[in-house]
Write a protein that holds these residues in place. Structure first.
Motif, PDB file in Angstrom:
ATOM      1  N   UNK A   1       0.831  -1.212   0.000  1.00 43.45           N
ATOM      2  CA  UNK A   1       0.000   0.000   0.000  1.00 43.45           C
ATOM      3  C   UNK A   1       0.859   1.253   0.000  1.00 43.45           C
ATOM      4  N   UNK A   2       1.932   1.220   0.755  1.00 41.54           N
ATOM      5  CA  UNK A   2       2.786   2.410   0.838  1.00 41.54           C
ATOM      6  C   UNK A   2       3.418   2.694  -0.525  1.00 41.54           C
ATOM      7  N   UNK A   3       3.807   1.642  -1.240  1.00 37.67           N
ATOM      8  CA  UNK A   3       4.349   1.838  -2.586  1.00 37.67           C
ATOM      9  C   UNK A   3       3.306   2.520  -3.475  1.00 37.67           C
ATOM     10  N   UNK A   4       2.079   2.022  -3.395  1.00 42.29           N
ATOM     11  CA  UNK A   4       1.006   2.605  -4.199  1.00 42.29           C
ATOM     12  C   UNK A   4       0.799   4.070  -3.845  1.00 42.29           C
ATOM     13  N   UNK A   5       0.799   4.356  -2.557  1.00 37.92           N
ATOM     14  CA  UNK A   5       0.585   5.745  -2.127  1.00 37.92           C
ATOM     15  C   UNK A   5       1.748   6.623  -2.547  1.00 37.92           C
ATOM     16  N   UNK A   6       2.948   6.060  -2.563  1.00 41.31           N
ATOM     17  CA  UNK A   6       4.104   6.845  -2.999  1.00 41.31           C
ATOM     18  C   UNK A   6       3.925   7.268  -4.455  1.00 41.31           C
ATOM     19  N   UNK A   7       3.365   6.380  -5.268  1.00 37.99           N
ATOM     20  CA  UNK A   7       3.153   6.721  -6.678  1.00 37.99           C
ATOM     21  C   UNK A   7       2.193   7.896  -6.804  1.00 37.99           C
TER      22      UNK A   7
ATOM     23  N   UNK B   1       8.193  12.157  -7.656  1.00 37.67           N
ATOM     24  CA  UNK B   1       8.847  12.279  -6.350  1.00 37.67           C
ATOM     25  C   UNK B   1       9.268  13.705  -6.041  1.00 37.67           C
ATOM     26  N   UNK B   2       9.434  14.510  -7.082  1.00 41.33           N
ATOM     27  CA  UNK B   2       9.896  15.887  -6.838  1.00 41.33           C
ATOM     28  C   UNK B   2       8.750  16.870  -6.653  1.00 41.33           C
ATOM     29  N   UNK B   3       7.516  16.433  -6.878  1.00 44.36           N
ATOM     30  CA  UNK B   3       6.392  17.365  -6.789  1.00 44.36           C
ATOM     31  C   UNK B   3       5.982  17.585  -5.335  1.00 44.36           C
ATOM     32  N   UNK B   4       5.518  18.788  -5.073  1.00 49.94           N
ATOM     33  CA  UNK B   4       4.966  19.069  -3.748  1.00 49.94           C
ATOM     34  C   UNK B   4       3.639  18.304  -3.621  1.00 49.94           C
ATOM     35  N   UNK B   5       3.392  17.678  -2.461  1.00 49.97           N
ATOM     36  CA  UNK B   5       2.200  16.822  -2.358  1.00 49.97           C
ATOM     37  C   UNK B   5       0.869  17.549  -2.553  1.00 49.97           C
ATOM     38  N   UNK B   6       0.851  18.872  -2.455  1.00 49.01           N
ATOM     39  CA  UNK B   6      -0.421  19.564  -2.681  1.00 49.01           C
ATOM     40  C   UNK B   6      -0.331  20.476  -3.913  1.00 49.01           C
ATOM     41  N   UNK B   7       0.651  20.201  -4.772  1.00 48.71           N
ATOM     42  CA  UNK B   7       0.817  21.066  -5.942  1.00 48.71           C
ATOM     43  C   UNK B   7      -0.250  20.764  -6.984  1.00 48.71           C
ATOM     44  N   UNK B   8      -0.477  21.742  -7.840  1.00 47.75           N
ATOM     45  CA  UNK B   8      -1.505  21.566  -8.854  1.00 47.75           C
ATOM     46  C   UNK B   8      -1.160  20.424  -9.809  1.00 47.75           C
ATOM     47  N   UNK B   9       0.137  20.276 -10.101  1.00 49.88           N
ATOM     48  CA  UNK B   9       0.595  19.239 -11.031  1.00 49.88           C
ATOM     49  C   UNK B   9       0.227  17.851 -10.527  1.00 49.88           C
ATOM     50  N   UNK B  10       0.546  17.588  -9.274  1.00 52.52           N
ATOM     51  CA  UNK B  10       0.270  16.234  -8.756  1.00 52.52           C
ATOM     52  C   UNK B  10      -1.231  16.036  -8.596  1.00 52.52           C
ATOM     53  N   UNK B  11      -1.946  17.118  -8.297  1.00 55.84           N
ATOM     54  CA  UNK B  11      -3.392  16.959  -8.134  1.00 55.84           C
ATOM     55  C   UNK B  11      -4.077  16.665  -9.460  1.00 55.84           C
ATOM     56  N   UNK B  12      -3.438  17.102 -10.536  1.00 54.01           N
ATOM     57  CA  UNK B  12      -3.988  16.788 -11.853  1.00 54.01           C
ATOM     58  C   UNK B  12      -3.739  15.308 -12.185  1.00 54.01           C
ATOM     59  N   UNK B  13      -2.569  14.836 -11.773  1.00 54.16           N
ATOM     60  CA  UNK B  13      -2.250  13.425 -12.019  1.00 54.16           C
ATOM     61  C   UNK B  13      -3.105  12.527 -11.131  1.00 54.16           C
ATOM     62  N   UNK B  14      -3.161  12.896  -9.851  1.00 50.30           N
ATOM     63  CA  UNK B  14      -3.974  12.155  -8.894  1.00 50.30           C
ATOM     64  C   UNK B  14      -5.440  12.246  -9.286  1.00 50.30           C
ATOM     65  N   UNK B  15      -6.039  11.153  -9.521  1.00 50.09           N
ATOM     66  CA  UNK B  15      -7.464  11.200  -9.869  1.00 50.09           C
ATOM     67  C   UNK B  15      -7.700  11.514 -11.335  1.00 50.09           C
ATOM     68  N   UNK B  16      -6.703  12.148 -11.984  1.00 51.82           N
ATOM     69  CA  UNK B  16      -6.843  12.433 -13.401  1.00 51.82           C
ATOM     70  C   UNK B  16      -6.155  11.368 -14.233  1.00 51.82           C
ATOM     71  N   UNK B  17      -4.827  11.280 -14.108  1.00 56.41           N
ATOM     72  CA  UNK B  17      -4.082  10.268 -14.850  1.00 56.41           C
ATOM     73  C   UNK B  17      -3.996   8.942 -14.106  1.00 56.41           C
ATOM     74  N   UNK B  18      -3.979   9.037 -12.785  1.00 61.07           N
ATOM     75  CA  UNK B  18      -3.886   7.823 -11.977  1.00 61.07           C
ATOM     76  C   UNK B  18      -5.063   7.795 -11.006  1.00 61.07           C
ATOM     77  N   UNK B  19      -5.897   6.812 -11.168  1.00 62.86           N
ATOM     78  CA  UNK B  19      -7.020   6.667 -10.253  1.00 62.86           C
ATOM     79  C   UNK B  19      -6.685   5.585  -9.236  1.00 62.86           C
ATOM     80  N   UNK B  20      -7.345   5.650  -8.090  1.00 61.19           N
ATOM     81  CA  UNK B  20      -7.017   4.644  -7.078  1.00 61.19           C
ATOM     82  C   UNK B  20      -8.283   4.149  -6.399  1.00 61.19           C
ATOM     83  N   UNK B  21      -8.349   2.848  -6.185  1.00 61.43           N
ATOM     84  CA  UNK B  21      -9.421   2.328  -5.345  1.00 61.43           C
ATOM     85  C   UNK B  21      -8.804   1.568  -4.191  1.00 61.43           C
TER      86      UNK B  21
END
Ligand SMILES: Nc1ncnc2c1ncn2[C@@H]1O[C@H](COP(=O)(O)OP(=O)(O)OP(=O)(O)O)[C@@H](O)[C@H]1O
Ligand code: SF4
Ligand SMILES: [Mg+2]
Lengths: 328, 374
Positions: free
Chosen positions: B53-59, B93-113
């Protein structure tokens, strides 16, 4: 929903009858009655007409009649809005309420607004920045706030305000506004006095509420749906306010209902006494001490009523914000 | 898809995640490296606590506090440009966890259940609210202006409106097989069963048409018949949606059914990787072998399940050399407890981290010699 309301109102009525009866018993338990005592007192002060005057009251309120008759007389007048007479003030209890209740309500509302306006943001901050310096400071302060009795805080504030700042903070009005008709100047005078008890009430209330808010929010932030919301790409701020706080605040709604409504009549009684506020608290305490039975009984019944209204409002509000709760 | 022209989608390199807790440092992920390719289903399997799970969350750049993450995670984003498609490498790994870039990827490019469908939906919001929330963040529709037929690729895009988002929600719920989606869209989580909630979670994740779906034990909390339905659904949706799946589980039966390729994890790092058939027919790592040995075969008469000997070592105090050596049936004293095994491709496309194959293929003589000498 309707059957829920009917049932609750029905229970509330039964409860009120029981409470009024029990309080009436307790009030008339001590030997002697207020009247006898008061007549002696007034006569010793040279008030010759006291005996005949008060004797009329005794007859009117059936004080020489059997206990059950007395109770029946009182309660049947009560539902018609005649709460009886305050022997101490020699005024109808309803008149006293009319003077004091609005001030009590104002104070309670102000205190609640203060409390929530401070407690919720601080609680949220403390939970989100758990173990940060700010959290530690607020945590320490809130424990101090919870720990210090509010009457002590009132005494300290009094001391500082009167001795150090030379401010008149006793009561809710300055002497020259006491009996003046309502005007803008009088409202301003009220506000100048009101902030002291409101602040003291808010500090005590805030400290507890911060603890609850922080705890609830920490619990909620650890829930899987928070992680899921974040994984959807929501901003941290949105996750916290829309999903976490929205869930964590539900228990506070119950507290708001069950504590704020009764607090209108019997909030920080000790603070009100220390600051000698013309509110319900001191009136109630005084009535209990002097066996002013109709005043005490009325306030007690009204407190019960408030407790029940508060619980009902809390239940309705909770059902409104939380779809899992069904009223039936 | 042949080996050579597989396109990487997410590449994890030497990932470490550490938790500094009161009793010491937990190495939850300890040097994991693997690549997820476009369109493939990669199964990740391993015992509870091995860091899946931690690996998945790291992604997703969502390592929980107080976790600290090191290593590289690269996301290969397809961008459409005037002259066709290009790939941009995003260093997650270099993105800030609340940055707009990662938020676009999260849920946009990578979905998680997630593992816990029962509590992964906010209780006070309806099923539809969740999907609408995701759609409004990640779904865009082209804005058609007159005369733009020639420049189709640079069309402007706008976010969806409330009505469109609601339509998407109903449509997604229909696609994940929720009965009466038009009315179910307004159901609250507590009015749905566990399987239905997981379907809603899938609908949320897929509403943005992600390139990758990370499914972290999506069926562990469900009963077997519901599990089968959810797996069918995921396979079906993947066929229509050219989407990679990273499927995490500790259930061998499930992974055999769904994955093209499998990574076996042990104590925070991968120990074996092969395509599903190879892994099941020809497991190389002793840990994988014992894992496979621990599932009963039909028709086989065994008095008891073969369990893996020993306990998972304490995460604070990892063994020297090969971390599996205290439990390994092929342990070579003097070697396995001293030398750290590297990850080698011992057969074409079959990677193993074990000193038995130290610098040689398992079918060569040397390997036989090493084995016999134990
Ligand atoms: N927030 C945290 N703080 C401290 N340690 C953590 C935290 N989250 C996870 N860990 C540790 O990291 C390790 C890996 O956890 P992870 O959740 O990735 O395991 P898993 O492989 O998904 O197991 P499971 O099959 O039980 O889900 C565990 O040893 C766990 O104790
Ligand atoms: S390196 Fe040694 S201990 Fe580790 S798995 Fe291989 S044989 Fe077993
Ligand atoms: Mg897990």
């Amino acid at each position: 929903m309707l059957s829920f309301l009917i049932r609750r109102v029905f229970y509330a009525l039964i409860m009120l009858v029981v409470v009024s009866f029990v309080s009436f018993i307790i009030i008339s338990l001590p030997p002697g009655d207020y009247m006898t005592q008061r007549i002696r007192e007034l006569e010793s002060m040279g008030d010759k007409s006291a005996e005949t005057r008060l004797e009329q009251y005794r007859i009117r309120y059936g004080l020489e009649k059997p206990f059950l008759t007395q109770y029946w007389l009182w309660i049947s007048n009560f539902v018609q809005g005649d709460f009886g007479l305050s022997f101490e003030y020699e005024q109808p209890v309803a008149t006293l309420l009319k003077q004091r209740l609005p001030l009590s309500v104002t104070l309670a509302v102000t205190t609640t607004v203060f409390t929530w306006a401070m407690a919720i943001p601080i609680g949220v901050f403390s939970a989100v920045k758990q173990y940060s310096l700010g959290d530690q400071i607020f945590t320490t302060l809130s424990f101090i706030g919870v720990g210090i009795p509010s009457f002590l805080m009132a005494l300290v504030v009094l001391y500082i305000a009167i001795v150090k700042l030379d401010q008149d903070v006793i009561g809710l009005f300055s002497r020259n506004f006491q009996d003046a008709p309502w005007s803008l100047a009088k409202v301003w005078d009220l506000l100048k006095h009101m902030w002291v008890p409101a602040l003291i009430g808010a500090i005590t209330g805030t400290s507890g509420t911060i603890r609850i808010m922080r705890g609830n929010l920490l619990d909620t932030l650890g829930q899987p749906f928070i992680e899921a919301a974040r994984a959807r790409g929501l901003k941290n701020r949105t996750v916290i306010w829309r999903h976490a706080v929205r869930m964590a605040i539900n228990p506070l709604i119950v507290i708001l209902g069950t504590e704020t409504f009764p607090a209108i009549l019997a909030g920080n009684i000790l603070v009100e006494v220390v600051l000698s506020l013309p509110t319900m608290g001191p009136l109630y305490i005084r009535a209990l001490l002097t066996q002013d039975m109709f005043t005490a009984g009325t306030v007690l019944v009204l407190i019960t009523l408030m407790v029940m209204i508060g619980a009902l409002v809390a239940d309705l509000a909770l059902a409104w914000v939380d779809p899992r709760i069904r009223l039936d | 898809m042949s080996e050579e022209n597989r396109q990487p989608l997410v590449k994890v390199q030497d990932l470490h995640v550490e938790f500094d807790v009161r009793d010491g440092i937990v190495h939850a992920v300890d040097g994991a490296s693997f690549t997820i390719y476009r369109g493939q289903t990669l199964g990740i399997i391993g015992e509870s606590g091995c860091g899946k799970s931690i690996t998945a969350k790291a992604i997703m750049k969502m390592v929980p506090k107080p976790g600290i993450m090191r290593g590289e995670i690269t996301f290969f984003e397809k961008t459409s440009q005037n002259d066709g498609e290009a790939t941009e490498e995003v260093r997650i790994d270099r993105l800030h966890p609340d940055s707009q870039r990662i938020r676009k990827i999260r849920g946009g490019n990578i979905g998680m259940i997630f593992q816990e469908p029962m509590s992964s939906l906010t209780p006070v919001f309806s099923a539809g609210f969740h999907i609408i929330e995701a759609a409004k963040l990640h779904r865009f529709v082209p804005v058609n202006t007159i005369g733009d037929t020639m420049t189709r690729n640079i069309k402007d895009k706008r976010g969806v409106t409330d009505d469109e988002a609601r339509e998407i929600a109903v449509d997604m719920l229909r696609r994940v097989g929720l009965p009466n989606p038009e009315s179910r869209v307004d159901s609250f989580p507590h009015q749905l069963s566990g399987g239905q909630r997981q379907r809603v979670m899938i609908a949320i994740a897929l509403s943005a048409h992600p390139d990758l779906l990370i499914a972290d034990e999506p069926t562990t909390a469900l009963d077997v018949s519901i599990e089968a339905q959810i797996l069918d659904l995921m396979r079906e949706l993947q066929d229509t949606a050219d989407m990679a799946i990273m499927f995490i589980t500790h259930n061998l039966g499930v992974i055999a059914e769904i994955a093209d390729e499998i990574v076996v994890m042990y104590m925070g790092k991968e120990v074996e990787r092969a395509n599903t058939i190879d892994l099941f027919e020809n497991p190389q790592h002793p840990y994988t072998k014992s894992l496979l040995g621990s599932i009963p075969q039909i028709g086989e008469k065994r008095s008891e399940l073969e369990t893996i000997e020993g306990m998972v070592p304490s995460p604070f105090d990892l063994p020297q050399g090969c971390v599996f050596h205290p439990r390994c049936s092929e342990y070579m004293p003097g070697k396995c407890d001293k030398v750290y095994p590297e990850y080698d491709e011992v057969i074409e496309g079959h990677w193993v981290r074990c000193l038995l194959y130290d610098g040689c293929r398992p079918d060569t003589q040397e390997a036989q010699v090493i084995k016999e000498s134990v």
